[in-house]
Design an enzyme around this catalytic site. Structure first.
Site, PDB file in Angstrom:
ATOM      1  N   PRO A  57       5.355   9.549  11.066  1.00 36.97           N
ATOM      2  CA  PRO A  57       5.607   8.475  10.085  1.00 36.97           C
ATOM      3  C   PRO A  57       4.641   8.512   8.907  1.00 36.97           C
ATOM      4  O   PRO A  57       4.906   7.948   7.858  1.00 36.97           O
ATOM      5  CB  PRO A  57       5.438   7.193  10.910  1.00 36.97           C
ATOM      6  CG  PRO A  57       4.726   7.580  12.133  1.00 36.97           C
ATOM      7  CD  PRO A  57       5.011   9.026  12.378  1.00 36.97           C
TER       8      PRO A  57
ATOM      9  N   GLU B  13       0.312   7.793  20.202  1.00 38.17           N
ATOM     10  CA  GLU B  13      -0.195   7.430  18.870  1.00 38.17           C
ATOM     11  C   GLU B  13      -0.266   8.653  17.957  1.00 38.17           C
ATOM     12  O   GLU B  13      -0.701   8.568  16.817  1.00 38.17           O
ATOM     13  CB  GLU B  13      -1.606   6.818  19.001  1.00 38.17           C
ATOM     14  CG  GLU B  13      -1.636   5.528  19.812  1.00 38.17           C
ATOM     15  CD  GLU B  13      -0.645   4.494  19.296  1.00 38.17           C
ATOM     16  OE1 GLU B  13       0.136   3.970  20.118  1.00 38.17           O
ATOM     17  OE2 GLU B  13      -0.627   4.250  18.072  1.00 38.17           O
TER      18      GLU B  13
ATOM     19  N   ARG C 151      22.755  22.790   8.727  1.00 33.95           N
ATOM     20  CA  ARG C 151      24.090  22.711   8.136  1.00 33.95           C
ATOM     21  C   ARG C 151      24.141  23.444   6.791  1.00 33.95           C
ATOM     22  O   ARG C 151      25.218  23.737   6.279  1.00 33.95           O
ATOM     23  CB  ARG C 151      24.535  21.282   7.957  1.00 33.95           C
ATOM     24  CG  ARG C 151      23.712  20.460   7.008  1.00 33.95           C
ATOM     25  CD  ARG C 151      24.098  19.003   7.056  1.00 33.95           C
ATOM     26  NE  ARG C 151      25.466  18.803   6.648  1.00 33.95           N
ATOM     27  CZ  ARG C 151      25.887  18.752   5.384  1.00 33.95           C
ATOM     28  NH1 ARG C 151      25.015  18.921   4.406  1.00 33.95           N
ATOM     29  NH2 ARG C 151      27.150  18.539   5.099  1.00 33.95           N
TER      30      ARG C 151
ATOM     31  N   ASP D  83      27.882  16.743  -1.186  1.00 36.42           N
ATOM     32  CA  ASP D  83      27.178  15.801  -0.311  1.00 36.42           C
ATOM     33  C   ASP D  83      26.333  14.836  -1.127  1.00 36.42           C
ATOM     34  O   ASP D  83      25.852  15.174  -2.212  1.00 36.42           O
ATOM     35  CB  ASP D  83      26.201  16.576   0.598  1.00 36.42           C
ATOM     36  CG  ASP D  83      26.896  17.293   1.726  1.00 36.42           C
ATOM     37  OD1 ASP D  83      28.041  16.909   2.046  1.00 36.42           O
ATOM     38  OD2 ASP D  83      26.295  18.230   2.279  1.00 36.42           O
TER      39      ASP D  83
HETATM   40  N1  LIG Z   1       8.168   6.025  13.697  1.00 37.13           N
HETATM   41  C1  LIG Z   1       8.479   7.170  12.972  1.00 37.13           C
HETATM   42  C2  LIG Z   1       9.020   7.026  11.697  1.00 37.13           C
HETATM   43  C3  LIG Z   1       9.332   8.147  10.954  1.00 37.13           C
HETATM   44  C4  LIG Z   1       9.128   9.412  11.479  1.00 37.13           C
HETATM   45  N2  LIG Z   1       9.379  10.621  10.882  1.00 37.13           N
HETATM   46  C5  LIG Z   1       9.056  11.660  11.631  1.00 37.13           C
HETATM   47  S1  LIG Z   1       8.430  11.201  13.152  1.00 37.13           S
HETATM   48  C6  LIG Z   1       8.577   9.542  12.767  1.00 37.13           C
HETATM   49  C7  LIG Z   1       8.257   8.424  13.523  1.00 37.13           C
END
Ligand SMILES: Nc1ccc2ncsc2c1
Length: 247
Positions: free
Chosen positions: A89, A116, A158, A173
Site C-alpha cells: 500500500p 505488517e 492481457r 480499453d
Molecule cells: N492494503 C493494500 C492496499 C493496496 C495494495 N497494493 C499492493 S498490496 C496492497 C495492500
C-alpha cells in the site's frame, strides 16, 4: 514472459489457471512459477514473521526466508535479470502505463507480503542485484499482496501478444495509451436493440463509423468528467480537439 510469485498462500493463485491467462500458460506464452516462502524456513513451525523492532502492533516478515528464496530463484543465470515487484500500500500507484511498460519485461518476480509487511532490508538487498519496484493498487486495506499480485499480473498478461484473441480491444480499453490515455470507457451495448423499453443509442446502429467513433469519444469524455475529474485535469490539452472541448 516468466513470472515467479513468492507467497505463503500459493492457493491464492489458482485463478491464474483459468480463462485466457490459464490458456496462455498452457500454450507457453507465460511461464508462471509459484513458490511457497515456507520452503525457505527450517524450524518446526516454518516461521516467517516476528515482532517489529521499535515495538508496535502486528508482525513483520523475517528477511532470511525472503533472501534465500530470491537467491535460489534468481540463481537461474540463463533467464537474465528479473525485475522484483513488491506489492504494497505504500508503493507507487500502479497504472495502465505501468502495465504496458512491465509487459515488455522478460522476467518478473512478485514478492507477496503479509502481516505488517516485509523487513525493509529485503528490498535493499535485492536492489543490489536487480531492479526493485514497490507498487500499490489503491488506497484501501487488504490482508496482503496476493490479491494485488493477481491484479497486476492480469493487467500485464492481457497485453502480451497472443493472450487476448481480440488485440483491437486493447486499444479501446479504459486508460489505454494513445486515444484513451487518461480516459475511461463510455457505455457499451449489444443485442437486442430494445430491452425493457430501453433503446440502444441510434447512432450505434447507423453504420456511420466516423460518427460512432466520435460519439464513443464524447461518451468517454462525459463519463470521465463525471466519475474521474482527476483524470480530466491530467488530460494533455494538446490531445483534445475542438469537439472534445465542447463536450
Ligand atoms: N492494503 C493494500 C492496499 C493496496 C495494495 N497494493 C499492493 S498490496 C496492497 C495492500
Amino acid at each position: 514472459m516468466r513470472i515467479d510469485i513468492i507467497t505463503i498462500f500459493p492457493d491464492y493463485f489458482t485463478p491464474l489457471d483459468l480463462s485466457l491467462i490459464g490458456k496462455a500458460r498452457r500454450s507457453g506464452l507465460i511461464d508462471v512459477r509459484l513458490h511457497d516462502l515456507r520452503r525457505w524456513t527450517y524450524d518446526r513451525h516454518h516461521t516467517v514473521d516476528d515482532t517489529p523492532y521499535g515495538g508496535g502492533p502486528g508482525m513483520v516478515m523475517k528477511p532470511e526466508p525472503w533472501g534465500e528464496a530470491l537467491d535460489e530463484i534468481t540463481a537461474d543465470a540463463d533467464a537474465g535479470t528479473p525485475r522484483l515487484i513488491l506489492p504494497t500500500p505504500s508503493g507507487l500507484p500502479f497504472t495502465q502505463q505501468d502495465a504496458v511498460r512491465l509487459a515488455k519485461e522478460p522476467w518478473l518476480i512478485f514478492a507477496c507480503g503479509r502481516y505488517e509487511g516485509i523487513d525493509a532490508r529485503v528490498a535493499v538487498d535485492a536492489a543490489q542485484r536487480m531492479p526493485v519496484e514497490e507498487l500499490s493498487i489503491g488506497d484501501y486495506v487488504l490482508n496482503g499482496g496476493e490479491v494485488a499480485t493477481l491484479v497486476i499480473v492480469e493487467a500485464i498478461s492481457r497485453l502480451l501478444p497472443g493472450v487476448l484473441g481480440n488485440v483491437e480491444s486493447i486499444t479501446q480499453d479504459s486508460f489505454a495509451p494513445g486515444t484513451m490515455d487518461n480516459l475511461v470507457e463510455g457505455p457499451v451495448y449489444t443485442k437486442p436493440p430494445v430491452w425493457r423499453g430501453h433503446e440502444v443509442p441510434p447512432i450505434l446502429l447507423s453504420g456511420h463509423h466516423a460518427a460512432i467513433d466520435r460519439w464513443r469519444r464524447d461518451e468517454a469524455l462525459r463519463k470521465t468528467a463525471r466519475n474521474r475529474p482527476d483524470l480530466i485535469r491530467r488530460l494533455d490539452p494538446e490531445s483534445l480537439d475542438k469537439r472534445d472541448r465542447e463536450v
